[in-house]
Design a protein around this motif. Structure first.
Motif, PDB file in Angstrom:
ATOM      1  N   PHE A   1       0.842  -1.195   0.000  1.00  0.00           N
ATOM      2  CA  PHE A   1       0.000   0.000   0.000  1.00  0.00           C
ATOM      3  C   PHE A   1       0.879   1.248   0.000  1.00  0.00           C
ATOM      4  CE2 PHE A   1      -4.083   1.985   1.331  1.00  0.00           C
ATOM      5  CZ  PHE A   1      -4.945   1.194   0.591  1.00  0.00           C
ATOM      6  N   THR A   2       0.553   2.224  -0.852  1.00  0.00           N
ATOM      7  CA  THR A   2       1.351   3.451  -0.974  1.00  0.00           C
ATOM      8  C   THR A   2       0.618   4.651  -0.382  1.00  0.00           C
ATOM      9  OG1 THR A   2       0.419   4.092  -3.118  1.00  0.00           O
ATOM     10  CG2 THR A   2       2.331   2.584  -3.147  1.00  0.00           C
ATOM     11  N   ASP A   3       1.336   5.771  -0.282  1.00  0.00           N
ATOM     12  CA  ASP A   3       0.726   7.027   0.166  1.00  0.00           C
ATOM     13  C   ASP A   3      -0.461   7.386  -0.734  1.00  0.00           C
ATOM     14  OD1 ASP A   3       2.833   7.093   1.975  1.00  0.00           O
ATOM     15  OD2 ASP A   3       3.826   8.813   1.044  1.00  0.00           O
ATOM     16  N   ASP A   4      -0.283   7.232  -2.052  1.00  0.00           N
ATOM     17  CA  ASP A   4      -1.354   7.561  -3.000  1.00  0.00           C
ATOM     18  C   ASP A   4      -2.570   6.659  -2.814  1.00  0.00           C
ATOM     19  OD1 ASP A   4       0.108   9.644  -4.125  1.00  0.00           O
ATOM     20  OD2 ASP A   4       0.909   8.407  -5.745  1.00  0.00           O
ATOM     21  N   ASP A   5      -2.334   5.369  -2.535  1.00  0.00           N
ATOM     22  CA  ASP A   5      -3.441   4.441  -2.284  1.00  0.00           C
ATOM     23  C   ASP A   5      -4.221   4.874  -1.049  1.00  0.00           C
ATOM     24  OD1 ASP A   5      -2.634   2.782  -4.421  1.00  0.00           O
ATOM     25  OD2 ASP A   5      -1.387   1.549  -3.099  1.00  0.00           O
ATOM     26  N   LEU A   6      -3.491   5.273  -0.013  1.00  0.00           N
ATOM     27  CA  LEU A   6      -4.118   5.695   1.242  1.00  0.00           C
ATOM     28  C   LEU A   6      -4.927   6.969   1.026  1.00  0.00           C
ATOM     29  CD1 LEU A   6      -4.370   4.910   4.218  1.00  0.00           C
ATOM     30  CD2 LEU A   6      -2.296   6.233   4.665  1.00  0.00           C
ATOM     31  N   ARG A   7      -4.359   7.905   0.280  1.00  0.00           N
ATOM     32  CA  ARG A   7      -5.066   9.157  -0.030  1.00  0.00           C
ATOM     33  C   ARG A   7      -6.347   8.856  -0.800  1.00  0.00           C
ATOM     34  NH1 ARG A   7      -3.930  14.490  -0.233  1.00  0.00           N
ATOM     35  NH2 ARG A   7      -1.757  14.161   0.329  1.00  0.00           N
ATOM     36  N   ALA A   8      -6.264   7.987  -1.789  1.00  0.00           N
ATOM     37  CA  ALA A   8      -7.430   7.654  -2.614  1.00  0.00           C
ATOM     38  C   ALA A   8      -8.529   6.985  -1.787  1.00  0.00           C
ATOM     39  CB  ALA A   8      -7.002   6.751  -3.772  1.00  0.00           C
ATOM     40  N   LEU A   9      -8.138   6.162  -0.827  1.00  0.00           N
ATOM     41  CA  LEU A   9      -9.098   5.470   0.033  1.00  0.00           C
ATOM     42  C   LEU A   9      -9.964   6.463   0.809  1.00  0.00           C
ATOM     43  CD1 LEU A   9     -10.027   2.681   1.115  1.00  0.00           C
ATOM     44  CD2 LEU A   9      -8.260   2.915   2.871  1.00  0.00           C
ATOM     45  N   PHE A  10      -9.358   7.558   1.269  1.00  0.00           N
ATOM     46  CA  PHE A  10     -10.068   8.541   2.088  1.00  0.00           C
ATOM     47  C   PHE A  10     -10.652   9.696   1.283  1.00  0.00           C
ATOM     48  CE2 PHE A  10      -7.982   6.162   5.305  1.00  0.00           C
ATOM     49  CZ  PHE A  10      -8.713   6.355   6.461  1.00  0.00           C
ATOM     50  N   ALA A  11     -10.178   9.914   0.072  1.00  0.00           N
ATOM     51  CA  ALA A  11     -10.604  11.059  -0.740  1.00  0.00           C
ATOM     52  C   ALA A  11     -12.102  11.050  -1.040  1.00  0.00           C
ATOM     53  CB  ALA A  11      -9.806  11.114  -2.045  1.00  0.00           C
ATOM     54  N   GLY A  12     -12.711   9.880  -1.064  1.00  0.00           N
ATOM     55  CA  GLY A  12     -14.150   9.802  -1.313  1.00  0.00           C
ATOM     56  C   GLY A  12     -14.997  10.405  -0.206  1.00  0.00           C
ATOM     57  N   PHE A  13     -14.385  10.692   0.934  1.00  0.00           N
ATOM     58  CA  PHE A  13     -15.107  11.250   2.073  1.00  0.00           C
ATOM     59  C   PHE A  13     -14.890  12.755   2.231  1.00  0.00           C
ATOM     60  CE2 PHE A  13     -14.417   6.794   2.928  1.00  0.00           C
ATOM     61  CZ  PHE A  13     -15.692   6.374   3.272  1.00  0.00           C
ATOM     62  N   GLY A  14     -13.928  13.302   1.499  1.00  0.00           N
ATOM     63  CA  GLY A  14     -13.637  14.730   1.587  1.00  0.00           C
ATOM     64  C   GLY A  14     -12.167  15.014   1.331  1.00  0.00           C
ATOM     65  N   GLU A  15     -11.791  16.258   1.557  1.00  0.00           N
ATOM     66  CA  GLU A  15     -10.411  16.692   1.308  1.00  0.00           C
ATOM     67  C   GLU A  15      -9.434  15.974   2.248  1.00  0.00           C
ATOM     68  OE1 GLU A  15      -7.605  20.656   1.725  1.00  0.00           O
ATOM     69  OE2 GLU A  15      -9.786  20.895   1.827  1.00  0.00           O
ATOM     70  N   VAL A  16      -8.341  15.512   1.685  1.00  0.00           N
ATOM     71  CA  VAL A  16      -7.284  14.865   2.455  1.00  0.00           C
ATOM     72  C   VAL A  16      -6.068  15.796   2.443  1.00  0.00           C
ATOM     73  CG1 VAL A  16      -5.749  12.870   2.592  1.00  0.00           C
ATOM     74  CG2 VAL A  16      -8.123  12.559   1.869  1.00  0.00           C
ATOM     75  N   SER A  17      -5.675  16.270   3.625  1.00  0.00           N
ATOM     76  CA  SER A  17      -4.513  17.164   3.730  1.00  0.00           C
ATOM     77  C   SER A  17      -3.217  16.404   3.532  1.00  0.00           C
ATOM     78  CB  SER A  17      -4.462  17.841   5.105  1.00  0.00           C
ATOM     79  OG  SER A  17      -5.645  18.507   5.382  1.00  0.00           O
ATOM     80  N   SER A  18      -3.161  15.203   4.122  1.00  0.00           N
ATOM     81  CA  SER A  18      -1.958  14.376   3.992  1.00  0.00           C
ATOM     82  C   SER A  18      -2.318  12.916   4.211  1.00  0.00           C
ATOM     83  CB  SER A  18      -0.871  14.809   4.980  1.00  0.00           C
ATOM     84  OG  SER A  18      -1.275  14.555   6.302  1.00  0.00           O
ATOM     85  N   ALA A  19      -1.525  12.055   3.572  1.00  0.00           N
ATOM     86  CA  ALA A  19      -1.678  10.611   3.724  1.00  0.00           C
ATOM     87  C   ALA A  19      -0.291  10.012   3.654  1.00  0.00           C
ATOM     88  CB  ALA A  19      -2.573  10.045   2.625  1.00  0.00           C
ATOM     89  N   LYS A  20       0.113   9.320   4.703  1.00  0.00           N
ATOM     90  CA  LYS A  20       1.479   8.797   4.771  1.00  0.00           C
ATOM     91  C   LYS A  20       1.476   7.376   5.297  1.00  0.00           C
ATOM     92  CE  LYS A  20       5.991   9.053   4.777  1.00  0.00           C
ATOM     93  NZ  LYS A  20       6.649   8.783   3.526  1.00  0.00           N
ATOM     94  N   VAL A  21       2.007   6.461   4.487  1.00  0.00           N
ATOM     95  CA  VAL A  21       2.223   5.085   4.923  1.00  0.00           C
ATOM     96  C   VAL A  21       3.606   5.056   5.555  1.00  0.00           C
ATOM     97  CG1 VAL A  21       2.544   2.698   4.167  1.00  0.00           C
ATOM     98  CG2 VAL A  21       0.741   4.101   3.134  1.00  0.00           C
ATOM     99  N   ILE A  22       3.720   4.531   6.744  1.00  0.00           N
ATOM    100  CA  ILE A  22       4.993   4.498   7.460  1.00  0.00           C
ATOM    101  C   ILE A  22       5.829   3.329   6.941  1.00  0.00           C
ATOM    102  CG2 ILE A  22       6.090   4.365   9.736  1.00  0.00           C
ATOM    103  CD1 ILE A  22       4.318   6.908   9.149  1.00  0.00           C
ATOM    104  N   THR A  23       7.098   3.635   6.653  1.00  0.00           N
ATOM    105  CA  THR A  23       7.996   2.623   6.098  1.00  0.00           C
ATOM    106  C   THR A  23       9.170   2.360   7.037  1.00  0.00           C
ATOM    107  OG1 THR A  23       9.186   4.337   4.873  1.00  0.00           O
ATOM    108  CG2 THR A  23       7.443   3.177   3.698  1.00  0.00           C
ATOM    109  N   ASP A  24       9.747   1.192   6.880  1.00  0.00           N
ATOM    110  CA  ASP A  24      10.931   0.810   7.642  1.00  0.00           C
ATOM    111  C   ASP A  24      12.112   1.643   7.165  1.00  0.00           C
ATOM    112  OD1 ASP A  24      13.516  -1.072   7.727  1.00  0.00           O
ATOM    113  OD2 ASP A  24      12.173  -1.641   9.374  1.00  0.00           O
ATOM    114  N   ARG A  25      12.890   2.182   8.071  1.00  0.00           N
ATOM    115  CA  ARG A  25      14.028   3.034   7.709  1.00  0.00           C
ATOM    116  C   ARG A  25      15.074   2.309   6.885  1.00  0.00           C
ATOM    117  NH1 ARG A  25      15.311   6.068  13.415  1.00  0.00           N
ATOM    118  NH2 ARG A  25      13.203   6.804  13.742  1.00  0.00           N
TER     119      ARG A  25
END
Length: 99
Positions: free
Chosen positions: A12-36
């Motif tokens: 899952f990517t940041d863009d996937d996460l943003r798209a998942l929530f975008a149907g509910f309204g404006e998304v300011s930020s969407a960040k998938v946390i990754t291993d350093r």
């Protein structure tokens, strides 16, 4: 409102996460946390939406929903703590001593 989203698929990517929530309204930020070290997803992320009502609706409707075969969890994110030590204290010993 800042939300914590867990049990995401590991591709899952940041863009996937943003798209998942975008149907509910404006998304300011969407960040998938990754291993350093590996750069791979850790299976959770954060989404921020400026409209609290839209965020509440997203949380209610997405909580437990099936996303790519996984039941995701969505909740209000807890505020960041200034204490990043993780507890446990430190350990040191004199190299010359034997326990």
């Amino acid at each position: 409102m800042n939300m914590y989203v867990s049990n995401l698929g590991f591709h899952f990517t940041d863009d996937d996460l943003r798209a998942l929530f975008a149907g509910f309204g404006e998304v300011s930020s969407a960040k998938v946390i990754t291993d350093r070290e590996t750069g791979k997803s850790r299976g959770f992320g954060f989404v921020e939406m400026p409209d609290d009502k839209a965020a509440e609706k997203a949380m209610q409707q997405l909580e437990g929903s099936d996303v790519e075969g996984r039941a995701i969890s969505v909740s209000k994110a807890k505020p960041k703590s200034d204490n990043r030590s993780g507890g446990g204290g430190s350990f040191s010993r004199d190299r010359g001593s034997r326990w």
